[in-house]
Design a protein around this motif. Structure first.
Motif, PDB file in Angstrom:
ATOM      1  N   LEU A  52      34.079   4.566  43.745  1.00 30.42           N
ATOM      2  CA  LEU A  52      33.844   3.168  43.369  1.00 30.42           C
ATOM      3  C   LEU A  52      33.210   2.369  44.503  1.00 30.42           C
ATOM      4  O   LEU A  52      32.556   1.354  44.272  1.00 30.42           O
ATOM      5  N   GLU A  61      26.853  -0.809  38.107  1.00 28.41           N
ATOM      6  CA  GLU A  61      27.529   0.404  37.645  1.00 28.41           C
ATOM      7  C   GLU A  61      29.043   0.194  37.585  1.00 28.41           C
ATOM      8  O   GLU A  61      29.699   0.656  36.655  1.00 28.41           O
ATOM      9  N   LYS A 118      29.853  -1.698  34.498  1.00 29.65           N
ATOM     10  CA  LYS A 118      29.873  -0.871  33.282  1.00 29.65           C
ATOM     11  C   LYS A 118      31.211  -0.142  33.150  1.00 29.65           C
ATOM     12  O   LYS A 118      31.769  -0.032  32.051  1.00 29.65           O
ATOM     13  N   ILE A 119      31.738   0.349  34.278  1.00 27.81           N
ATOM     14  CA  ILE A 119      33.029   1.039  34.253  1.00 27.81           C
ATOM     15  C   ILE A 119      34.129   0.087  33.795  1.00 27.81           C
ATOM     16  O   ILE A 119      34.969   0.427  32.957  1.00 27.81           O
ATOM     17  N   ASP A 155      33.795  -0.549  30.101  1.00 26.83           N
ATOM     18  CA  ASP A 155      34.277   0.592  29.317  1.00 26.83           C
ATOM     19  C   ASP A 155      35.801   0.626  29.285  1.00 26.83           C
ATOM     20  O   ASP A 155      36.408   0.891  28.239  1.00 26.83           O
ATOM     21  N   ILE A 172      34.910   8.245  32.601  1.00 23.14           N
ATOM     22  CA  ILE A 172      34.403   7.316  33.620  1.00 23.14           C
ATOM     23  C   ILE A 172      34.288   7.994  34.984  1.00 23.14           C
ATOM     24  O   ILE A 172      33.454   7.604  35.798  1.00 23.14           O
ATOM     25  N   PHE A 222      30.893   9.577  35.032  1.00 27.10           N
ATOM     26  CA  PHE A 222      29.870   8.542  35.230  1.00 27.10           C
ATOM     27  C   PHE A 222      29.842   8.068  36.685  1.00 27.10           C
ATOM     28  O   PHE A 222      28.782   7.968  37.301  1.00 27.10           O
ATOM     29  N   ALA A 223      31.044   7.794  37.247  1.00 21.54           N
ATOM     30  CA  ALA A 223      31.133   7.298  38.622  1.00 21.54           C
ATOM     31  C   ALA A 223      30.617   8.333  39.616  1.00 21.54           C
ATOM     32  O   ALA A 223      29.910   7.992  40.581  1.00 21.54           O
TER      33      ALA A 223
END
Length: 208
Positions: free
Chosen positions: A130, A137, A140-141, A144, A177, A180-181
């Protein structure tokens, strides 16, 4: 589950959470703007009694929403925030014990490994990632999580901050997630290395 919720409901310090927040009477006119899904222990108790929940986990999520809403609206460190935090911890301890005694599996435990409970190492890697991604970004997390697992977020309105409670993220959502991260973090590292290499080449070219 009915017994556990009744025990929590009956606690003297749970009195502020037994009924819907009377925001009009209290003059808290920003409450409906901040809290999009109000919840109280009385409503959870009534839904359990009328068999509205398909699983105990759904009921537990509504109890968690009671604490989350309180911690989201009230400033970190305030009496109400601390009370909700303490009750949340007690509830999770008793709920975990209830699941164990009843032999009820945790959410996603019967699914594939990628949807199961994340390891401590995975949680640490996620937390580290993070710090490597962009604000967009990260946004977005958070978006979500707000949609798929709202109990994993607490908001401090006084300081306009959002805290991600990794331990409250369900297995399936966590792995989504996390993927994605990790991708975003790797892309960011790649861009930095490329930029550093380009900068070094330019210096070499100018010195020759």
């Amino acid at each position: 589950m009915a017994k556990l919720v009744s025990q929590v409901y009956g606690r003297s310090d749970a009195e502020p959470f037994r009924e819907p927040v009377g925001w009009k009477d209290l003059g808290l006119f920003d409450y409906p703007e901040i809290i999009k899904k109000p919840m109280d222990l009385g409503q959870v108790k009534a839904k359990i009694e009328s068999d509205d929940y398909s699983t105990v986990h759904h009921a537990a999520n509504d109890v968690r929403l009671v604490w989350k809403n309180c911690m989201q609206y009230n400033a970190d460190g305030s009496d109400f925030y601390n009370l909700a935090s303490a009750l949340s911890k007690r509830f999770e301890e008793k709920f975990k014990k209830l699941l164990k005694e009843a032999g009820v599996p945790a959410p996603s435990s019967s699914k594939a490994k990628k949807t199961g409970e994340p390891s401590i190492e995975e949680k640490r890697n996620f937390a580290k990632s993070l710090y490597k991604i962009s604000k967009e970004e990260l946004g977005k997390i958070i978006s979500d999580l707000d949609t798929k697992c709202p109990e994993a977020l607490t908001r401090n309105q006084a300081e306009d901050e959002v805290h991600i409670m990794v331990d409250n993220i369900t297995g399936a959502v966590f792995h989504d997630i996390m993927a994605f991260a990790s991708t975003c973090a790797n892309d960011a590292s790649g861009r930095k290395k490329k930029a550093a290499a380009t900068k070094g080449s330019n210096k070499k070219a100018r010195s020759s």
